[in-house]
Every structure is written in C-alpha cells, then in structure tokens.
Enzyme design. Structure first.
Site, PDB file in Angstrom:
ATOM      1  N   PHE A 195       0.669  -0.945   0.297  1.00 19.70           N
ATOM      2  CA  PHE A 195       0.583  -0.128  -0.072  1.00 19.70           C
ATOM      3  C   PHE A 195       1.317   1.307  -0.222  1.00 19.70           C
ATOM      4  O   PHE A 195       0.835   2.302   0.809  1.00 19.70           O
ATOM      5  CB  PHE A 195      -0.545   0.090   1.194  1.00 19.70           C
ATOM      6  CG  PHE A 195      -2.021  -1.272   1.186  1.00 19.70           C
ATOM      7  CD1 PHE A 195      -2.682  -1.632   0.469  1.00 19.70           C
ATOM      8  CD2 PHE A 195      -1.385  -2.197   2.697  1.00 19.70           C
ATOM      9  CE1 PHE A 195      -3.089  -2.956   0.410  1.00 19.70           C
ATOM     10  CE2 PHE A 195      -1.610  -3.568   2.178  1.00 19.70           C
ATOM     11  CZ  PHE A 195      -3.223  -3.742   1.141  1.00 19.70           C
ATOM     12  N   ARG A 196       1.785   0.958  -0.345  1.00 18.99           N
ATOM     13  CA  ARG A 196       2.853   2.197   0.087  1.00 18.99           C
ATOM     14  C   ARG A 196       3.214   2.854   0.606  1.00 18.99           C
ATOM     15  O   ARG A 196       3.629   3.951   0.880  1.00 18.99           O
ATOM     16  CB  ARG A 196       2.455   3.245  -1.489  1.00 18.99           C
ATOM     17  CG  ARG A 196       1.864   2.527  -2.733  1.00 18.99           C
ATOM     18  CD  ARG A 196       2.032   3.684  -4.223  1.00 18.99           C
ATOM     19  NE  ARG A 196       2.311   2.645  -5.053  1.00 18.99           N
ATOM     20  CZ  ARG A 196       1.399   3.624  -6.197  1.00 18.99           C
ATOM     21  NH1 ARG A 196       0.699   4.726  -5.902  1.00 18.99           N
ATOM     22  NH2 ARG A 196       1.158   2.594  -7.707  1.00 18.99           N
TER      23      ARG A 196
END
Ligand SMILES: Cc1cc2nc3c(=O)[nH]c(=O)nc-3n(C[C@H](O)[C@H](O)[C@H](O)COP(=O)(O)O)c2cc1C
Length: 192
Positions: free
Chosen positions: A170-171
């Site tokens: 999710f970065r």
C-alpha cells in the site's frame, strides 16, 4: 545498523546472489553539466568501502568533464526484484594511479583494447571508424600487457547522504536516511 556502508554491502550481496538480477553493480550516476542541468547514465560499481563508491571511465568523457568541473554527484541503485532502492549523494575525487592500474590490469584484454580505441562521448563518423581504431591498438599492443591509457581512470564518490528504500504494501514503504556528520552517521526514518 549504525554504518550505512554495512547495510549497503548486505543489500549488494543480496542483489549479487539473486538469480534474475543481471548487473547487480549497475548504478545510475548523476552529474551536473556546465549549465547546471543534471545528467545521468549507468556505470558499474567496481569497489565500495568506508572511503566511498568507485567506478571507472574515460577521463575525456562527458561525465568525467562534468565531474572535473563540479565534483559532486549522486548514485542510484534499483534492484527491482528485491523491491529495493539506494540513493547516494557525495563528493567525488579521482582514484590513485596505482588503483586504476590494478583495476585496468584485471580487465579482459578486449576491454583494455576497447578503452584505447574509444574516444568516449566524442562524435564518431561510423562503426567502421571505431573498428579501425580497435584494429590499430590491437596491432600496437599485440605482444605483452596492454598498459592503462592515461585518459582512462576512476572516481570515488565519498557519501554524505545514503537513503535505503524498501517497498512495503500500500505504498507505505520504509525509508531510512543516513547523513554524515563530524561524529559519525545520523539516522532517521522518512515518510514514504
Ligand atoms: C549496464 C551498463 C554499464 C555501464 N558501465 C559503464 C562503466 O562502468 N563506465 C563507463 O564509462 N560507462 C559505462 N556504461 C556506459 C555509460 O552508460 C555511458 O553511455 C558512457 O559512459 C558515456 O557517458 P557520458 O557521455 O555521460 O560520459 C555502462 C552502460 C550500461 C548500460
């Protein structure tokens, strides 16, 4: 880890041990040209320790001219299959003649002759012109060792900042920044 060079060595070893990474020592070298524009190209890392990151090149090339003018540079390693990036900034100095001689002597003969033949980054009329120059130096050095050309040597980038980036879901990546100070390395974590 207190010393980022230890972590770097560990990541480099991981990359060297990874089957699908073809050129684990390849790195993007950024320099600054006389108009202040950044310029980049890939070179190979040939040595690394606490004194810095070493690469070799032609001393009349564009990169070498830029480094002679502005001896500051940046390096970037991206080992995609490992989801890792390392960014490095520092100042650059020439390696010693003894170091360059030793590394040049370790190269394959064809690469040594190629170094003589190439006026790196200058215009060349045709592929044939390059091949003619290669033939000329192959004949010239047909017996004995090929000496290192005076116009071929290396540079050492002494890091002042090293950032390790590790991809996370999710970065929400991990970023660990080390900056060099009089008393050693400072470490802090950055938002992704
Ligand atoms: C994987 C790879 C490795 C390279 N290694 C070197 C190197 O170690 N030294 C070098 O001078 N050029 C190397 N090159 C070529 C450079 O990227 C570049 O084309 C050349 O050095 C001229 O750059 P300049 O005009 O900015 O000086 C490599 C290119 C690639 C793609």
């Amino acid at each position: 880890m207190d010393n980022p060079l230890d972590l770097f060595q560990q990541w480099l070893d991981d990359a060297k041990g990874y089957d699908t990474i073809d050129e684990p020592t390849s790195m993007t070298l950024a320099t600054i040209n006389s108009d202040g524009y950044p310029d980049t190209r890939v070179v190979l890392l040939k040595d690394v320790d606490d004194s810095g990151f070493v690469f070799y090149t032609n001393l009349t090339s564009t990169k070498a001219t830029q480094l002679q003018q502005t001896p500051k540079a940046a390096l970037n390693f991206h080992w995609m299959p490992l989801n890792r990036q390392v960014r490095i900034q520092g100042s650059v100095t020439p390696v010693t003649n003894a170091e360059a001689d030793e590394y040049f002597a370790s190269r394959p003969r064809q690469s040594q002759l190629g170094a003589w033949a190439s006026k790196q980054s200058q215009p060349v009329e045709s592929r044939l012109e390059l091949e003619k120059r290669l033939a000329k130096y192959t004949a010239k050095f047909h017996v004995g060792k090929v000496p290192r050309p005076e116009f071929w040597s290396g540079f050492r980038l002494k890091p002042i900042r090293i950032e390790f980036w590790l991809k996370q879901p999710f970065r929400l990546h991990d970023r660990l920044e080390y900056t060099s100070t009089e008393s050693g390395w400072n470490q802090r974590r950055l938002f992704p």
